[in-house]
Structure formats: structure tokens, C-alpha cells
Design a protein around this motif. Structure first.
Motif, PDB file in Angstrom:
ATOM      1  N   LEU A 308     -31.385  -0.255 -54.814  1.00 50.98           N
ATOM      2  CA  LEU A 308     -30.394  -0.721 -54.571  1.00 50.98           C
ATOM      3  C   LEU A 308     -29.521   0.110 -55.822  1.00 50.98           C
ATOM      4  O   LEU A 308     -30.107   0.467 -57.079  1.00 50.98           O
ATOM      5  N   SER A 309     -27.718  -0.125 -56.133  1.00 52.07           N
ATOM      6  CA  SER A 309     -27.631   0.330 -57.385  1.00 52.07           C
ATOM      7  C   SER A 309     -27.681  -0.669 -58.953  1.00 52.07           C
ATOM      8  O   SER A 309     -27.130  -1.615 -58.206  1.00 52.07           O
ATOM      9  N   LEU A 310     -26.766   0.628 -59.669  1.00 53.96           N
ATOM     10  CA  LEU A 310     -27.419  -1.080 -60.392  1.00 53.96           C
ATOM     11  C   LEU A 310     -25.664  -1.786 -60.758  1.00 53.96           C
ATOM     12  O   LEU A 310     -25.884  -3.226 -60.838  1.00 53.96           O
ATOM     13  N   GLY A 311     -24.224  -1.158 -59.531  1.00 51.57           N
ATOM     14  CA  GLY A 311     -23.408  -1.801 -59.645  1.00 51.57           C
ATOM     15  C   GLY A 311     -23.661  -2.667 -58.451  1.00 51.57           C
ATOM     16  O   GLY A 311     -23.353  -3.807 -58.917  1.00 51.57           O
ATOM     17  N   ALA A 312     -24.130  -2.474 -57.888  1.00 57.41           N
ATOM     18  CA  ALA A 312     -25.138  -4.253 -56.901  1.00 57.41           C
ATOM     19  C   ALA A 312     -25.698  -5.275 -57.926  1.00 57.41           C
ATOM     20  O   ALA A 312     -24.784  -6.270 -57.481  1.00 57.41           O
ATOM     21  N   LEU A 313     -26.323  -4.562 -58.165  1.00 55.18           N
ATOM     22  CA  LEU A 313     -27.194  -5.639 -59.514  1.00 55.18           C
ATOM     23  C   LEU A 313     -26.275  -6.545 -59.747  1.00 55.18           C
ATOM     24  O   LEU A 313     -25.678  -7.927 -59.901  1.00 55.18           O
ATOM     25  N   PHE A 314     -25.251  -5.756 -60.767  1.00 55.52           N
ATOM     26  CA  PHE A 314     -24.614  -6.362 -61.398  1.00 55.52           C
ATOM     27  C   PHE A 314     -23.581  -7.238 -60.594  1.00 55.52           C
ATOM     28  O   PHE A 314     -22.942  -8.137 -61.284  1.00 55.52           O
ATOM     29  N   PHE A 315     -23.210  -6.553 -59.601  1.00 56.92           N
ATOM     30  CA  PHE A 315     -22.026  -7.233 -58.715  1.00 56.92           C
ATOM     31  C   PHE A 315     -23.285  -9.335 -58.158  1.00 56.92           C
ATOM     32  O   PHE A 315     -22.377 -10.143 -58.500  1.00 56.92           O
ATOM     33  N   PHE A 316     -24.226  -8.616 -57.755  1.00 58.74           N
ATOM     34  CA  PHE A 316     -25.203  -9.767 -57.625  1.00 58.74           C
ATOM     35  C   PHE A 316     -25.254 -11.224 -58.811  1.00 58.74           C
ATOM     36  O   PHE A 316     -25.187 -12.519 -58.833  1.00 58.74           O
ATOM     37  N   ILE A 317     -25.633 -10.676 -60.303  1.00 55.43           N
ATOM     38  CA  ILE A 317     -25.550 -11.547 -61.193  1.00 55.43           C
ATOM     39  C   ILE A 317     -23.950 -12.008 -61.135  1.00 55.43           C
ATOM     40  O   ILE A 317     -24.169 -13.662 -61.521  1.00 55.43           O
ATOM     41  N   GLN A 318     -23.137 -11.219 -61.234  1.00 58.48           N
ATOM     42  CA  GLN A 318     -21.642 -12.081 -61.058  1.00 58.48           C
ATOM     43  C   GLN A 318     -20.799 -13.237 -60.129  1.00 58.48           C
ATOM     44  O   GLN A 318     -20.750 -13.927 -60.475  1.00 58.48           O
ATOM     45  N   ALA A 319     -21.679 -12.463 -58.886  1.00 60.79           N
ATOM     46  CA  ALA A 319     -21.879 -13.827 -57.989  1.00 60.79           C
ATOM     47  C   ALA A 319     -22.243 -14.436 -57.943  1.00 60.79           C
ATOM     48  O   ALA A 319     -21.486 -15.534 -57.719  1.00 60.79           O
ATOM     49  N   MET A 320     -23.597 -14.295 -58.189  1.00 55.54           N
ATOM     50  CA  MET A 320     -24.540 -16.102 -58.506  1.00 55.54           C
ATOM     51  C   MET A 320     -23.343 -16.785 -59.737  1.00 55.54           C
ATOM     52  O   MET A 320     -23.273 -18.324 -58.709  1.00 55.54           O
ATOM     53  N   GLN A 321     -23.011 -16.178 -60.836  1.00 55.87           N
ATOM     54  CA  GLN A 321     -22.319 -17.512 -61.404  1.00 55.87           C
ATOM     55  C   GLN A 321     -21.279 -18.241 -60.924  1.00 55.87           C
ATOM     56  O   GLN A 321     -20.573 -19.345 -60.337  1.00 55.87           O
ATOM     57  N   ARG A 322     -20.271 -17.111 -60.281  1.00 50.31           N
ATOM     58  CA  ARG A 322     -19.409 -17.603 -59.089  1.00 50.31           C
ATOM     59  C   ARG A 322     -19.634 -18.254 -58.406  1.00 50.31           C
ATOM     60  O   ARG A 322     -19.102 -19.277 -57.245  1.00 50.31           O
ATOM     61  N   PHE A 323     -20.907 -18.499 -57.648  1.00 46.95           N
ATOM     62  CA  PHE A 323     -21.297 -18.786 -57.343  1.00 46.95           C
ATOM     63  C   PHE A 323     -21.483 -20.347 -56.616  1.00 46.95           C
ATOM     64  O   PHE A 323     -21.248 -20.886 -55.846  1.00 46.95           O
ATOM     65  N   TYR A 324     -22.508 -20.819 -57.899  1.00 40.55           N
ATOM     66  CA  TYR A 324     -22.227 -22.570 -58.408  1.00 40.55           C
ATOM     67  C   TYR A 324     -21.129 -22.755 -58.634  1.00 40.55           C
ATOM     68  O   TYR A 324     -21.210 -24.537 -58.796  1.00 40.55           O
ATOM     69  N   GLU A 325     -19.882 -22.403 -58.983  1.00 35.77           N
ATOM     70  CA  GLU A 325     -18.896 -22.914 -59.442  1.00 35.77           C
ATOM     71  C   GLU A 325     -18.252 -23.685 -57.929  1.00 35.77           C
ATOM     72  O   GLU A 325     -17.938 -25.059 -58.886  1.00 35.77           O
ATOM     73  N   PRO A 326     -18.464 -23.754 -57.071  1.00 35.93           N
ATOM     74  CA  PRO A 326     -17.958 -24.759 -56.017  1.00 35.93           C
ATOM     75  C   PRO A 326     -18.465 -25.778 -55.946  1.00 35.93           C
ATOM     76  O   PRO A 326     -18.219 -27.097 -55.548  1.00 35.93           O
ATOM     77  N   ILE A 327     -19.987 -25.302 -56.234  1.00 27.81           N
ATOM     78  CA  ILE A 327     -20.829 -26.506 -55.759  1.00 27.81           C
ATOM     79  C   ILE A 327     -21.128 -27.549 -56.837  1.00 27.81           C
ATOM     80  O   ILE A 327     -21.387 -28.687 -56.207  1.00 27.81           O
ATOM     81  N   GLN A 328     -20.300 -27.008 -57.962  1.00 30.25           N
ATOM     82  CA  GLN A 328     -20.331 -28.043 -58.751  1.00 30.25           C
ATOM     83  C   GLN A 328     -18.800 -28.888 -58.237  1.00 30.25           C
ATOM     84  O   GLN A 328     -18.377 -30.072 -59.033  1.00 30.25           O
ATOM     85  N   ASP A 329     -17.637 -28.367 -58.013  1.00 28.68           N
ATOM     86  CA  ASP A 329     -16.244 -28.726 -57.902  1.00 28.68           C
ATOM     87  C   ASP A 329     -16.530 -29.540 -56.531  1.00 28.68           C
ATOM     88  O   ASP A 329     -16.048 -30.834 -56.692  1.00 28.68           O
TER      89      ASP A 329
END
Ligand SMILES: Nc1ncnc2c1ncn2[C@@H]1O[C@H](COP(=O)(O)OP(=O)(O)OP(=O)(O)O)[C@@H](O)[C@H]1O
Length: 630
Positions: A308-329
Motif C-alpha cells: 500500500l502506498s503511504l498516500g493511500a494510507l493517508f487517504f484512508f485515514i482522512q476518509a475515515m473521518q469524513r465517513f462518520y460525519e454523515p452517520i452523525q448527521d
């Protein structure tokens, strides 16, 4: 007064209601059609920004093996090659930084535009709904007002419409963009690395459980908060408007305690609500971070083994945070949805309320407006078979005055209400100039009448506005002439500002007598064929009393008049006196005729009270007379 049952919340989504609500968006479909792609585009650009950070790392900071490059990074690299080769890392990050910035400017512009479009639409819809509701309220029969507290109607026009607005604007926007973000993110996550995507979704069932728990409790407490708030509102409305009685009967302490109880109940339920929120947000935060931890652990391992590239890992971490926003919303918006559906249900109930008093499709019109009245065997009940009028028949010739006399609750006011068709009779007929009032066009019918009530209604505006009530054809001269005729002119001119003085708080600054004079002037300015007069029973100073008396005399000339009589002078002068008792006509005739009856009700009444109060009769004592049981 808002009733607790007013606040009952039902389903968060009701297909039937939603479809009907959508019809309100129809006139603005152009705006909505434009806003929806804008919302989707904004969400799409936000996803693109995440991809850009991944590309910055993978192309320029720590490039992985070329076959590990993600789809987006590869596309971007191809773009660079086509433009003359991949730039040096220093320039590359600058280019991506600028692209990122550019994207954010676009997101800003799109968000601005979509907010204007949707919130504007919300305002248009609110305006339309309020207009429709108010128009409906104006057409609803008085029987609706008898059974509906004013506070409840105000709630329909204010907070219910607001709840719908919130649905159209924030609820709708968030829901749509959340769905786009969720679907987009999931697609990207699986495209980048499906194994890591699955790992990051491990926490979803936990999130779902927390959300379900929160939603269950939050919607219960939310409902309870609204119910208890409605109780506070109802209490305040009742007590603030009845403050004089509270103070007079020294009930301050007791009412204070009563208020304390409902205020405390409101506080308690709010604190309980806060508890659920206090658990929910940190819990969601904790579980999403658990997801991030899993991604760091599993994804980090993949980076170390070079899969896995480091960029992809970073993408996942950011995506995780963005992912839970809609659930909260979505759990938060659930309340908005539920409240909006309940509000829609109530608003539509008003709009669907049948109009029982309407003009017939082909109204009849008397050949000449003479002002003749006839009641033919009228039976009337406000409810069921609770007869308020029983077989009432009488006739008033044009220009005559009829006095209605009887104890309180005998049915005098009901007779006048029926005449103006505020209610419909159950049996029999009421005719004005030979035409059944139900056959009249309502506007035409009501144009016949001028009404002077005991406590006349005054609206916000100047004295002149109140005399004219919006009738543009009443000129200034006619207005003043009317006021002079009933001798109201003198006191109006003494007010600072005269005819232009603002009437405040429904005329609280005017005396009862002054309000009566204004009502008489108003009636005269409208020059009605039939005058309905409910003589004041309140004590009025003898000077004003004399003014009112002579004003009434002038007003009666050349008009048919139905007087709910409290003064002997009025009764004496009447062409016909109708003595009512429990909804039935017991006696009818002139003063002379009725006093001549040896054991008549009227005679007894006259001997007991009227005679004592002459001349001139004091309104208060006259009132006692008529209001005592006959
Ligand atoms: N809006 C209403 N809904 C239900 N019942 C009503 C309504 N208005 C009046 N009533 C009832 O109808 C009966 C007749 O009332 P009405 O007001 O016609 O009497 P009234 O002779 O004018 O009395 P008062 O001299 O006190 O004004 C009373 O028993 C009253 O309780």
C-alpha cells in the motif's frame, strides 16, 4: 393554547405527506433542479480534494512502486506527462497545492450558490404555506374557532411552517450531500484497496448500534421536550393575558409554584436529552477513531510490506473521518425529519378542514336591498341536539327596530350570529330581503350588516384605519362626518394626533365608552342596511352614556336594527320586542302591548327593574335587569 397532543410525533417518513410536500416545491422546480447537481458536485469536489492529497504524497513525497499507484494518481501522472513531463517534487507539491486551493474556491462558490438557491426556495415555500394557511383561516367557519385555541392556530403558522422550512433547507441538503459523500467514499475506498476498505468498515455495526440507541432515546426526549415546552407556552399565554385576575385574586404565589413545576419538568427533560447527546457524540468519535486505529494498524502494516502506498494510507485515514460525519448527521437530521412530518400532518389537517359555510355556486341576489329580516321556524344547536334556539320565527320589516330581551344564555347573540351566517341553522330558514341567507354570496350578505359589539375589536393602526378597516371607498370627509354624527369626533380630536393616533394593544388605552363610540362611527361610515347592536353592559360615565345614546338614535334612522337590548329607552323605542327564554320566543310585541299583559314575563321584568332605572337608565343597572333570569 397548544395541546400536548399537538406535539405527537409519528413516522420520520411518510410517503403520502412527502408527496404532498413536494407539490410545494413545484413552482420552484427550476431552482431545485439546479441546486441538486450543485450539491452533488460540491460533494464530488470534496472527494477529489482527498484524492489530491493522496497524489501529492504518492507522486512527489514518497513515491511507491509504480504498480502501487492509485487510479487517480496515475491519471494525474499521465496528465503531467502529456503536458511535458512530471515536475520536480518541489514544483509538483506547489502545483497540487494550487490545484487543491482552486478546488476549494470552486467548492466555496458552489456552496454559496446552492445555499442561496435552496434556502431561498425554503423561504418561498414558507411564504406560500403561510399565505395558504392564513387564507384558509380566514374562510374557516366560526365553529372551528369555537373548538380551536388561538395558540394552536398560531403554532400552525409559525413553528410548524418553520419545521417544514428546515426540512426543505438544511435537512434536504445534508441528506443529499451525505448520501453522495457516503457512496463516493465507499467506491473510492474499495477502488484503492478493498481489503483495507473492509477492515475500516469493521466498526460500522458498532456505529449502527450506537446510532440506533441514540435515535430511540433522542426522539423520545425530543418529543417530550416539545410537549413540555408547549405546556409552558400555554401556561404563559393564559396567565400573561389574565394577569389582572391573577393579581386581583392574589394568586401570584400559587401561580408561581404552578409555573415552577412545569418549568422544572422542562428543565429535567432537557437535561436528560443532554445526557444522550453527551454520550452519543464522544461515542461516535471514539468508535470512528477505533476505525482509524484499525486502519493505521492494518494499513500501516501494508505500507511496511510495500503493498500500500503511504498516500493511500493517508487517504484512508482522512476518509475515515469524513465517513462518520454523515452517520452523525443522519441521526441528527432524523429529528428534523420527524418534526417536519408531524408539522406537515398538522398543517395539512388545517388545509383539509372542510369549509362548511361557503357561498353557493349560483348565489341569489335580492332585487333591492331593503333590509327585511325573517326567521322561519329556526332550530339551532352549536353541537348535536343541544338546542340553543327552538322553533324561532319572527319578521322585521325594513327600517324597523327589534329588541331582543332575555336572560343570559337565552340565545340573543346566537340569533345575530345566524343572521350574518357565522353558523348555519339545522332546521328552518333565515331570510334577508326574501332570500335564504344560505343562497347569498357570503360577501354580499355580510355587506348588509354593521355590527356594534360590547367590546369592539380594534386592530393595530390609526384611529382612521380602524374606522375605515381598509375600505378605500370611504373618503376622509365621510369618515369625519360619521364620527361627527355619532359625536365621536370631539374625543378623537382631543387625542394627541387625532385621527392619526395609533391604537395600541387592541385599544387598551381607550375607555370602553370611547371604543363604543368608535364602533358606532365605524358602523355609520359603512352605512349598512341592517345594524346589529349589542348594547354595552359595562358602566360608562353618564356623559359618554348620553353621547352613545344619541349616537345610537341617529344610527337607527332609516335602517333595520336588531338590538340586544339592555336599556329601557332602547326597548321602549323598539317597534317589536322579542322576549327569549331558553331559546324559545315567549313573548313578542311593542312595549305597550307587553306591559299590558297581566302576568307576562316582560311586564314582570319591567316592574322589577326597568321602571326603577328610568330616566336616564344606568347601563350597569339595566344590564343586571336583562341578565337576571326572567
Ligand atoms: N360558540 C358557542 N359554542 C357552543 N355553545 C355556545 C356558543 N355560544 C353560545 N353558546 C351557548 O348557547 C346558548 C345561547 O348563548 P347566546 O350567547 O346566544 O346567549 P345570549 O342570550 O346572547 O347570552 P348573553 O346575554 O349572556 O350574551 C348558551 O347556553 C351558550 O352557552
Amino acid at each position: 393554547m397548544s395541546q400536548p397532543d399537538d406535539e405527537v410525533l409519528g413516522k420520520a417518513y411518510d410517503h403520502r405527506l412527502a408527496r404532498r410536500l413536494l407539490t410545494y416545491l413545484k413552482p420552484y422546480r427550476g431552482r431545485v433542479a439546479l441546486a441538486i447537481p450543485l450539491i452533488a458536485l460540491t460533494a464530488g469536489f470534496e472527494l477529489l480534494a482527498l484524492n489530491l492529497t493522496m497524489a501529492a504524497i504518492d507522486l512527489f513525497l514518497l513515491p511507491p512502486a509504480p504498480e502501487r499507484l492509485g487510479l487517480f494518481s496515475r491519471l494525474l501522472a499521465a496528465g503531467f506527462e502529456a503536458l511535458g513531463g512530471r515536475p520536480a517534487p518541489m514544483d509538483g507539491v506547489a502545483v497540487i497545492g494550487s490545484l487543491y486551493l482552486g478546488l476549494m474556491v470552486v467548492v466555496f462558490a458552489l456552496t454559496y450558490w446552492q445555499t442561496l438557491l435552496l434556502n431561498g426556495t425554503g423561504q418561498f415555500v414558507m411564504y406560500d404555506l403561510r399565505r395558504e394557511l392564513f387564507a384558509k383561516f380566514q374562510r374557516l367557519p366560526l365553529s372551528y374557532y369555537d373548538r380551536t385555541p388561538i395558540g394552536r392556530m398560531t403554532t400552525r403558522l409559525t413553528s410548524d411552517v418553520d419545521a417544514l422550512n428546515e426540512l426543505f433547507t438544511s435537512g434536504f441538503v445534508t441528506l443529499l450531500s451525505d448520501v453522495v459523500v457516503l457512496v463516493g467514499l465507499l467506491t473510492f475506498l474499495f477502488l484503492v484497496n478493498w481489503k483495507l476498505a473492509l477492515v475500516s468498515l469493521v466498526v460500522v455495526p458498532l456505529l449502527a448500534a450506537i446510532t440506533a440507541w441514540f435515535r430511540r432515546h433522542a426522539s423520545r426526549t425530543y418529543r417530550e421536550v416539545r410537549t413540555r415546552l408547549a405546556r409552558i407556552n400555554a401556561f404563559l399565554q393564559e396567565h400573561l393575558s389574565g394577569m389582572a385576575t391573577v393579581q386581583l385574586f392574589n394568586r401570584e404565589a400559587r401561580e408561581g409554584q404552578a409555573f415552577e413545576a412545569i418549568n422544572d419538568a422542562h428543565r429535567q427533560i432537557n437535561i436528560e436529552t443532554i445526557f444522550y447527546y453527551a454520550v452519543f457524540y464522544p461515542a461516535i468519535g471514539f468508535v470512528s477513531n477505533l476505525g482509524v486505529a484499525l486502519v493505521i494498524w492494518y494499513g500501516g502494516g501494508q505500507v511496511l510490506t510495500g503493498t500500500l502506498s503511504l498516500g493511500a494510507l493517508f487517504f484512508f485515514i482522512q476518509a475515515m473521518q469524513r465517513f462518520y460525519e454523515p452517520i452523525q448527521d443522519i441521526s441528527e437530521k432524523y429529528n428534523i425529519l420527524q418534526a417536519a412530518m408531524a408539522a406537515a400532518e398538522r398543517v395539512f389537517k388545517v388545509l383539509d378542514e372542510p369549509l362548511v359555510i361557503t357561498s353557493p355556486p349560483a348565489p341569489e341576489r335580492p332585487a333591492v336591498m331593503r333590509g327585511e329580516i325573517e326567521f322561519r321556524n329556526v332550530w339551532f344547536a352549536y353541537k348535536g341536539e343541544n338546542w340553543v334556539l327552538r322553533d324561532v320565527s319572527f319578521r322585521v320589516a325594513p327600517g324597523q327596530t327589534v329588541a331582543l330581551v332575555g336572560a343570559t344564555g337565552a340565545g340573543k347573540t346566537s340569533i345575530t350570529s345566524l343572521l350574518m351566517r357565522f353558523y348555519d341553522v339545522q332546521r328552518g330558514q333565515i331570510l334577508v330581503d326574501g332570500v335564504d341567507v344560505r343562497e347569498f354570496d357570503l360577501t354580499e350578505l355580510r355587506r348588509y350588516f354593521g355590527v356594534v359589539l360590547q367590546d369592539p375589536t380594534l386592530f393595530a393602526g390609526t384611529i382612521a384605519d380602524n374606522l375605515r378597516l381598509g375600505a378605500k371607498d370611504i373618503s376622509e370627509d365621510r369618515l369625519i362626518a360619521a364620527a361627527q354624527e355619532v359625536q365621536a369626533d370631539a374625543f378623537i380630536r382631543r387625542l394627541p394626533g387625532g385621527y392619526q393616533v395609533e391604537v395600541k394593544e387592541r385599544g387598551a388605552t381607550l375607555s370602553v365608552g370611547q371604543k363604543q363610540l368608535l364602533a358606532l362611527a365605524r358602523a355609520l361610515a359603512f352605512d349598512p342596511r341592517i345594524l346589529i347592536l349589542d348594547e354595552a353592559t359595562a358602566s360608562i360615565d353618564s356623559e359618554t352614556e348620553a353621547l352613545i345614546q344619541s349616537a345610537i338614535e341617529r344610527l337607527l334612522v332609516g335602517r333595520t336594527c336588531v338590538v340586544i337590548a339592555h336599556r329601557l329607552s332602547t326597548v321602549r323605542r323598539a317597534d317589536n320586542i322579542i322576549v327569549l327564554h331558553r331559546g324559545e320566543i315567549r313573548e313578542m310585541g311593542t312595549h305597550q302591548e307587553l306591559v299590558a299583559r297581566a302576568d307576562g314575563i316582560y311586564r314582570r321584568l319591567y316592574e322589577l327593574q326597568y321602571r326603577e332605572s328610568t330616566p336616564p337608565p344606568r347601563a350597569a343597572s339595566a344590564a343586571t335587569v336583562v341578565r337576571s333570569p326572567v
